[in-house]
Write a protein that holds these residues in place. Structure first.
Motif, short mmCIF file in Angstrom:
data_model
loop_
_atom_site.label_atom_id
_atom_site.label_comp_id
_atom_site.label_asym_id
_atom_site.label_seq_id
_atom_site.Cartn_x
_atom_site.Cartn_y
_atom_site.Cartn_z
N ARG A 131 -32.61 -10.50 46.81
CA ARG A 131 -32.46 -9.08 47.11
C ARG A 131 -32.73 -8.26 45.85
N ILE A 132 -33.51 -7.21 46.00
CA ILE A 132 -33.83 -6.31 44.90
C ILE A 132 -33.56 -4.89 45.34
N ILE A 133 -32.86 -4.13 44.51
CA ILE A 133 -32.68 -2.71 44.74
C ILE A 133 -33.73 -1.96 43.93
N VAL A 134 -34.48 -1.07 44.56
CA VAL A 134 -35.55 -0.34 43.89
C VAL A 134 -34.95 0.66 42.91
N LEU A 135 -35.33 0.53 41.64
CA LEU A 135 -34.88 1.44 40.60
C LEU A 135 -35.88 2.60 40.47
N PRO A 136 -35.48 3.68 39.80
CA PRO A 136 -36.37 4.85 39.71
C PRO A 136 -37.76 4.54 39.19
N ASP A 137 -37.86 3.63 38.18
CA ASP A 137 -39.18 3.34 37.62
C ASP A 137 -40.01 2.41 38.49
N LEU A 179 -45.98 -10.18 54.84
CA LEU A 179 -45.60 -8.85 55.32
C LEU A 179 -45.72 -8.78 56.85
N ARG A 180 -46.80 -9.36 57.39
CA ARG A 180 -47.00 -9.33 58.84
C ARG A 180 -45.92 -10.12 59.57
N THR A 181 -45.51 -11.25 58.99
CA THR A 181 -44.53 -12.10 59.66
C THR A 181 -43.11 -11.58 59.53
N GLY A 182 -42.88 -10.58 58.67
CA GLY A 182 -41.55 -9.99 58.55
C GLY A 182 -40.62 -10.72 57.62
N ILE A 183 -41.16 -11.67 56.80
CA ILE A 183 -40.32 -12.35 55.82
C ILE A 183 -39.75 -11.35 54.82
N VAL A 184 -40.58 -10.37 54.44
CA VAL A 184 -40.13 -9.30 53.54
C VAL A 184 -39.51 -8.19 54.37
N ARG A 185 -38.30 -7.78 53.99
CA ARG A 185 -37.61 -6.71 54.70
C ARG A 185 -37.24 -5.61 53.71
N ILE A 186 -37.39 -4.36 54.15
CA ILE A 186 -36.95 -3.22 53.36
C ILE A 186 -35.90 -2.48 54.18
N TYR A 245 -46.56 0.88 52.84
CA TYR A 245 -45.28 1.59 52.62
C TYR A 245 -45.04 1.80 51.13
N LYS A 246 -44.65 3.02 50.76
CA LYS A 246 -44.35 3.34 49.35
C LYS A 246 -42.85 3.25 49.12
N LEU A 247 -42.47 2.47 48.13
CA LEU A 247 -41.06 2.23 47.83
C LEU A 247 -40.36 3.52 47.42
N GLN A 248 -39.11 3.64 47.83
CA GLN A 248 -38.28 4.78 47.49
C GLN A 248 -37.10 4.31 46.65
N ASN A 249 -36.64 5.16 45.74
CA ASN A 249 -35.48 4.83 44.92
C ASN A 249 -34.30 4.48 45.81
N GLY A 250 -33.69 3.32 45.54
CA GLY A 250 -32.54 2.89 46.31
C GLY A 250 -32.86 1.97 47.47
N ASP A 251 -34.15 1.79 47.81
CA ASP A 251 -34.52 0.85 48.86
C ASP A 251 -34.00 -0.55 48.52
N LEU A 294 -28.89 -5.20 39.72
CA LEU A 294 -29.37 -4.68 38.45
C LEU A 294 -29.31 -3.15 38.46
N VAL A 295 -28.83 -2.59 37.37
CA VAL A 295 -28.84 -1.13 37.21
C VAL A 295 -30.19 -0.68 36.64
N HIS A 296 -30.78 -1.49 35.80
CA HIS A 296 -32.08 -1.20 35.20
C HIS A 296 -32.74 -2.54 34.90
N ARG A 297 -33.88 -2.51 34.23
CA ARG A 297 -34.60 -3.74 33.94
C ARG A 297 -34.95 -3.83 32.46
#
Length: 322
Positions: free
Chosen positions: A10-16, A42-49, A58-64, A139-142
């Motif tokens: 699991r990864i939380i999208v950070l601002p950068d 992506l087609r099979t749905g293994i990756v989930r947002i 799809y463009k990632l958003q902060n906090g996704d 993670l809060v940052h990287r």
């Protein structure tokens, strides 16, 4: 070459990390995996947002919240597999600060902050294994894999939101120590140069100074000079772009020691001959307002023994040549 997918992380999208397409994000994260495979997962749905299937554009958003598979790449020439026990043993001794809300560790150079790129485990996965009773840990940052120093993690979702807000408001302060090539000019204390993300011929993401880039500001202060060989500088970030310190140091004409992406091969070899074995960029301090009690927290990550011994050897070498 074969690709093995196992339990997702699991990864939380950070601002950068925000505003990039998910397919490009995965292509950079899962190095060695072809785009055809990325589109397939992506087609099979293994990756989930946010627990939902997603499309490549799809463009990632902060906090996704991204759930993606570990990928283990096996071939006759190359196999990377880092054991969980080794990670855990190292990181337990490197925890600098911990309470019910946050963890601060002194991340070693060479350890990734998360799994991917052929690594089954990163710092975040190892810490989750170390703290199995902690229901939330993100993670809060990287920090770049080659960079060492203070890395902050949140143990509660509310803490993560508050710390992200502090990053956006620039109230979290980070200072780095970097060894740069040559004698850093005393008059260069601020570098204000926009940075633009590009893709090089090896299909790796790089940053470069460009008028169309995002505003980027870095502060530099001389800590110690080693004749004309190198300079130890303290670095503070006003903005937080990818590779910002490394590219601004190069822009000033003084790349960071053993920076294989932006540095000088001749300078690298000089320092390798003296005993340096890694990128000399270290996140020395980090300060923030505690998300629960409002106190100012100041975390210091000391240089590892190898860097300390290298600096001692460099000082000795400079003295003998005076």
């Amino acid at each position: 070459m074969k690709y093995f997918f196992c339990k997702s992380n699991r990864i939380i999208v950070l601002p950068d990390m925000a505003f990039q397409r998910i397919d490009n994000f995965l292509h950079a994260r899962l190095k060695g995996v072809p785009r055809s495979m990325i589109y397939r997962i992506l087609r099979t749905g293994i990756v989930r947002i946010n627990q939902k299937r997603t499309k490549p554009q799809y463009k990632l958003q902060n906090g996704d919240e991204i759930k993606l598979p570990y990928v283990e790449i096996r071939s006759q020439q190359h196999k990377i597999d880092i054991g969980k026990k080794t990670f855990c043993a190292k990181l337990e001794d490197l925890i600098l600060y911990e309470d019910d809300y946050v963890i601060g560790i002194n991340k070693p150079s060479g350890l990734a902050v998360h799994g991917g790129s052929g690594l089954r485990f990163g710092v975040i996965e190892a810490l989750r294994a170390l703290r199995p009773n902690t229901s939330f840990l993100e993670l809060v940052h990287r920090l770049d894999r080659a960079t060492s120093g203070v890395l902050l993690l949140a143990k509660k979702r509310s803490s993560l939101r508050m710390l992200h807000e502090q990053f956006r408001e620039k109230t979290i302060k980070k200072e780095y120590l970097a060894l740069v090539q040559g004698e850093w000019p005393t008059h260069i204390t601020v570098i204000d140069a926009p940075l633009l993300k590009s893709i090089n011929i090896n299909n790796s993401r790089i940053m470069r100074v460009h008028k169309e880039g995002k505003p980027s500001t870095t502060l530099f202060k001389i800590e110690e000079k080693y004749k004309k060989i190198a300079t130890l500088v303290k670095v503070s970030l006003i903005t937080g772009r990818m590779h910002q310190i490394r590219v601004h140091a190069l822009h000033a004409g003084h790349p960071i020691a053993l920076d294989d992406r932006y540095g000088s091969n001749e300078f690298h070899q000089t320092l390798r001959d003296i005993g340096l074995q890694r990128l000399f960029l270290h996140a020395n301090t980090l300060s923030f307002i505690h998300p629960h009690n409002g106190k100012n927290i100041f975390i210091i990550a000391p240089l590892d023994q190898k860097l300390k011994k290298f600096l001692e050897k460099l000082r000795s070498l400079v003295k003998t040549t005076l």
